[in-house]
Design a protein around this motif. Structure first.
Motif, PDB file in Angstrom:
ATOM      1  N   ARG A  16      15.946  -8.149  -2.061  1.00 14.61           N
ATOM      2  CA  ARG A  16      17.549  -7.498  -2.788  1.00 14.61           C
ATOM      3  C   ARG A  16      18.160  -7.526  -1.129  1.00 14.61           C
ATOM      4  NH1 ARG A  16      17.550  -6.699  -8.344  1.00 14.61           N
ATOM      5  NH2 ARG A  16      19.988  -6.520  -7.869  1.00 14.61           N
ATOM      6  N   GLU A  17      19.335  -7.562  -1.090  1.00 15.25           N
ATOM      7  CA  GLU A  17      20.777  -7.345  -0.492  1.00 15.25           C
ATOM      8  C   GLU A  17      20.404  -5.743  -0.411  1.00 15.25           C
ATOM      9  OE1 GLU A  17      23.131 -10.774  -0.941  1.00 15.25           O
ATOM     10  OE2 GLU A  17      22.136 -12.232  -0.295  1.00 15.25           O
ATOM     11  N   ILE A  18      20.584  -5.310  -1.022  1.00 14.06           N
ATOM     12  CA  ILE A  18      20.436  -3.413  -1.262  1.00 14.06           C
ATOM     13  C   ILE A  18      20.300  -2.759  -0.919  1.00 14.06           C
ATOM     14  CG2 ILE A  18      21.766  -1.752  -3.059  1.00 14.06           C
ATOM     15  CD1 ILE A  18      22.707  -3.801  -4.699  1.00 14.06           C
ATOM     16  N   PRO A  19      20.213  -2.209   0.252  1.00 15.17           N
ATOM     17  CA  PRO A  19      19.374  -1.593   0.879  1.00 15.17           C
ATOM     18  C   PRO A  19      18.689  -0.440   0.272  1.00 15.17           C
ATOM     19  CG  PRO A  19      21.173  -0.846   1.373  1.00 15.17           C
ATOM     20  CD  PRO A  19      21.203  -2.214   0.763  1.00 15.17           C
ATOM     21  N   ASP A  20      18.610  -0.006  -0.760  1.00 13.78           N
ATOM     22  CA  ASP A  20      18.327   0.938  -1.778  1.00 13.78           C
ATOM     23  C   ASP A  20      17.143   1.029  -2.741  1.00 13.78           C
ATOM     24  OD1 ASP A  20      20.646   0.697  -2.596  1.00 13.78           O
ATOM     25  OD2 ASP A  20      20.549   2.375  -3.653  1.00 13.78           O
ATOM     26  N   ILE A  21      17.470  -0.483  -2.975  1.00 11.87           N
ATOM     27  CA  ILE A  21      16.299  -1.377  -3.359  1.00 11.87           C
ATOM     28  C   ILE A  21      15.847  -2.653  -3.403  1.00 11.87           C
ATOM     29  CG2 ILE A  21      17.538  -0.131  -6.084  1.00 11.87           C
ATOM     30  CD1 ILE A  21      18.698  -3.030  -6.296  1.00 11.87           C
ATOM     31  N   MET A  26      13.067  -0.896   2.720  1.00  9.88           N
ATOM     32  CA  MET A  26      12.693   0.756   3.134  1.00  9.88           C
ATOM     33  C   MET A  26      11.837   0.746   3.395  1.00  9.88           C
ATOM     34  SD  MET A  26      15.234   2.456   1.555  1.00  9.88           S
ATOM     35  CE  MET A  26      14.169   3.716   1.769  1.00  9.88           C
ATOM     36  N   ILE A  27      10.428  -0.047   3.236  1.00 11.01           N
ATOM     37  CA  ILE A  27       8.999   0.178   3.932  1.00 11.01           C
ATOM     38  C   ILE A  27       9.715   0.070   5.449  1.00 11.01           C
ATOM     39  CG2 ILE A  27       6.808  -0.628   4.548  1.00 11.01           C
ATOM     40  CD1 ILE A  27       7.205   0.925   1.533  1.00 11.01           C
ATOM     41  N   ALA A  28      10.199  -1.146   6.037  1.00 10.23           N
ATOM     42  CA  ALA A  28      10.402  -0.881   7.829  1.00 10.23           C
ATOM     43  C   ALA A  28      11.577  -0.023   8.061  1.00 10.23           C
ATOM     44  CB  ALA A  28      11.062  -2.217   7.267  1.00 10.23           C
ATOM     45  N   VAL A  29      11.994   0.806   6.800  1.00 15.81           N
ATOM     46  CA  VAL A  29      12.818   1.590   7.632  1.00 15.81           C
ATOM     47  C   VAL A  29      11.439   3.063   7.574  1.00 15.81           C
ATOM     48  CG1 VAL A  29      14.640   3.629   6.706  1.00 15.81           C
ATOM     49  CG2 VAL A  29      15.261   0.973   6.821  1.00 15.81           C
ATOM     50  N   MET A  30      10.918   3.039   6.508  1.00 16.73           N
ATOM     51  CA  MET A  30       9.940   4.177   6.505  1.00 16.73           C
ATOM     52  C   MET A  30       9.412   4.476   7.681  1.00 16.73           C
ATOM     53  SD  MET A  30       8.848   5.233   2.604  1.00 16.73           S
ATOM     54  CE  MET A  30       9.112   3.260   1.995  1.00 16.73           C
ATOM     55  N   LEU A  31       8.757   2.374   8.258  1.00 17.71           N
ATOM     56  CA  LEU A  31       8.079   2.634   8.976  1.00 17.71           C
ATOM     57  C   LEU A  31       8.174   3.558  10.169  1.00 17.71           C
ATOM     58  CD1 LEU A  31       6.241  -0.730   8.184  1.00 17.71           C
ATOM     59  CD2 LEU A  31       4.996   1.995   8.787  1.00 17.71           C
ATOM     60  N   ILE A  32       9.782   3.447  10.675  1.00 13.36           N
ATOM     61  CA  ILE A  32      10.088   3.319  11.622  1.00 13.36           C
ATOM     62  C   ILE A  32      10.908   4.830  11.719  1.00 13.36           C
ATOM     63  CG2 ILE A  32      12.111   3.042  13.048  1.00 13.36           C
ATOM     64  CD1 ILE A  32      12.427  -0.308  11.715  1.00 13.36           C
ATOM     65  N   ALA A  39      20.694   9.172   3.807  1.00 12.72           N
ATOM     66  CA  ALA A  39      21.074   7.946   4.238  1.00 12.72           C
ATOM     67  C   ALA A  39      20.501   7.311   4.978  1.00 12.72           C
ATOM     68  CB  ALA A  39      21.499   8.959   5.437  1.00 12.72           C
ATOM     69  N   ALA A  40      18.872   7.119   4.695  1.00  9.08           N
ATOM     70  CA  ALA A  40      18.939   5.440   5.639  1.00  9.08           C
ATOM     71  C   ALA A  40      18.733   4.690   4.675  1.00  9.08           C
ATOM     72  CB  ALA A  40      17.732   6.065   6.253  1.00  9.08           C
ATOM     73  N   ALA A  41      18.241   5.190   3.701  1.00 10.92           N
ATOM     74  CA  ALA A  41      18.292   4.211   2.574  1.00 10.92           C
ATOM     75  C   ALA A  41      19.583   3.777   1.620  1.00 10.92           C
ATOM     76  CB  ALA A  41      17.609   4.734   0.793  1.00 10.92           C
ATOM     77  N   HIS A  42      21.237   4.220   1.888  1.00 13.14           N
ATOM     78  CA  HIS A  42      22.477   3.877   1.528  1.00 13.14           C
ATOM     79  C   HIS A  42      23.158   2.807   2.800  1.00 13.14           C
ATOM     80  CE1 HIS A  42      21.340   5.246  -1.821  1.00 13.14           C
ATOM     81  NE2 HIS A  42      21.430   5.324  -2.136  1.00 13.14           N
ATOM     82  N   ARG A  46      21.842  -0.903   9.089  1.00 11.19           N
ATOM     83  CA  ARG A  46      20.733  -0.941   8.703  1.00 11.19           C
ATOM     84  C   ARG A  46      19.625  -2.346   8.913  1.00 11.19           C
ATOM     85  NH1 ARG A  46      17.089   4.262   9.470  1.00 11.19           N
ATOM     86  NH2 ARG A  46      16.085   2.870  10.805  1.00 11.19           N
ATOM     87  N   MET A  47      20.416  -3.465   7.824  1.00 15.45           N
ATOM     88  CA  MET A  47      19.659  -3.816   7.179  1.00 15.45           C
ATOM     89  C   MET A  47      19.673  -5.245   8.361  1.00 15.45           C
ATOM     90  SD  MET A  47      20.544  -4.130   2.657  1.00 15.45           S
ATOM     91  CE  MET A  47      18.888  -5.168   2.813  1.00 15.45           C
ATOM     92  N   ARG A  48      21.385  -4.904   8.809  1.00 15.02           N
ATOM     93  CA  ARG A  48      20.701  -5.951  10.270  1.00 15.02           C
ATOM     94  C   ARG A  48      20.562  -5.463  11.550  1.00 15.02           C
ATOM     95  NH1 ARG A  48      25.676  -5.795   7.564  1.00 15.02           N
ATOM     96  NH2 ARG A  48      26.403  -4.204   9.222  1.00 15.02           N
ATOM     97  N   ASP A  49      19.669  -4.196  11.537  1.00 19.61           N
ATOM     98  CA  ASP A  49      18.883  -4.034  12.841  1.00 19.61           C
ATOM     99  C   ASP A  49      18.435  -4.731  13.587  1.00 19.61           C
ATOM    100  OD1 ASP A  49      17.371  -2.195  13.558  1.00 19.61           O
ATOM    101  OD2 ASP A  49      19.126  -1.738  14.486  1.00 19.61           O
ATOM    102  N   ALA A  50      17.367  -4.859  14.188  1.00 19.61           N
ATOM    103  CA  ALA A  50      16.539  -6.204  14.505  1.00 19.61           C
ATOM    104  C   ALA A  50      15.345  -5.166  15.027  1.00 19.61           C
ATOM    105  CB  ALA A  50      16.906  -6.119  16.241  1.00 19.61           C
ATOM    106  N   ALA A  51      14.986  -3.601  14.476  1.00 23.09           N
ATOM    107  CA  ALA A  51      14.038  -3.578  14.908  1.00 23.09           C
ATOM    108  C   ALA A  51      13.478  -3.537  13.533  1.00 23.09           C
ATOM    109  CB  ALA A  51      14.430  -1.646  15.621  1.00 23.09           C
ATOM    110  N   VAL A  52      14.995  -2.811  12.590  1.00 22.09           N
ATOM    111  CA  VAL A  52      14.155  -2.805  10.478  1.00 22.09           C
ATOM    112  C   VAL A  52      13.575  -4.199  10.579  1.00 22.09           C
ATOM    113  CG1 VAL A  52      15.464  -2.657   9.241  1.00 22.09           C
ATOM    114  CG2 VAL A  52      15.940  -1.179  10.863  1.00 22.09           C
TER     115      VAL A  52
END
Length: 79
Positions: A16-21, A26-32, A39-42, A46-52
């Protein structure tokens, strides 16, 4: 990484294009971050962050038909 979810839920959370759903995001953010936070979910940036994006590319969502049939029903705490 393979993430299995019920087919009915996969339609809601798959890429999805909405980060929290977005399950992959969300899995990528949790791994990092090693955690999940409101805050991270919204944080749409971060959806454009290279590491994510690198971590997100490793996450494959697999819809599972009859997923609920594979989960034992919880036994009630009372009888």
């Amino acid at each position: 990484m393979i993430v299995r979810v019920a087919t009915s839920e996969a339609k809601t959370v798959n890429n999805r294009e909405i980060p929290d759903i977005c399950m992959q995001h969300m899995i990528a953010v949790m791994l990092i971050d090693k955690t999940a936070s409101f805050a991270a979910a919204h944080d749409k940036s971060r959806m454009r962050d290279a590491a994510v994006l690198r971590e997100r590319a490793k996450v494959q969502l697999v819809p599972m038909r009859n997923w609920s049939a594979n989960i034992p029903s919880a036994s009630p705490l009372w009888k």
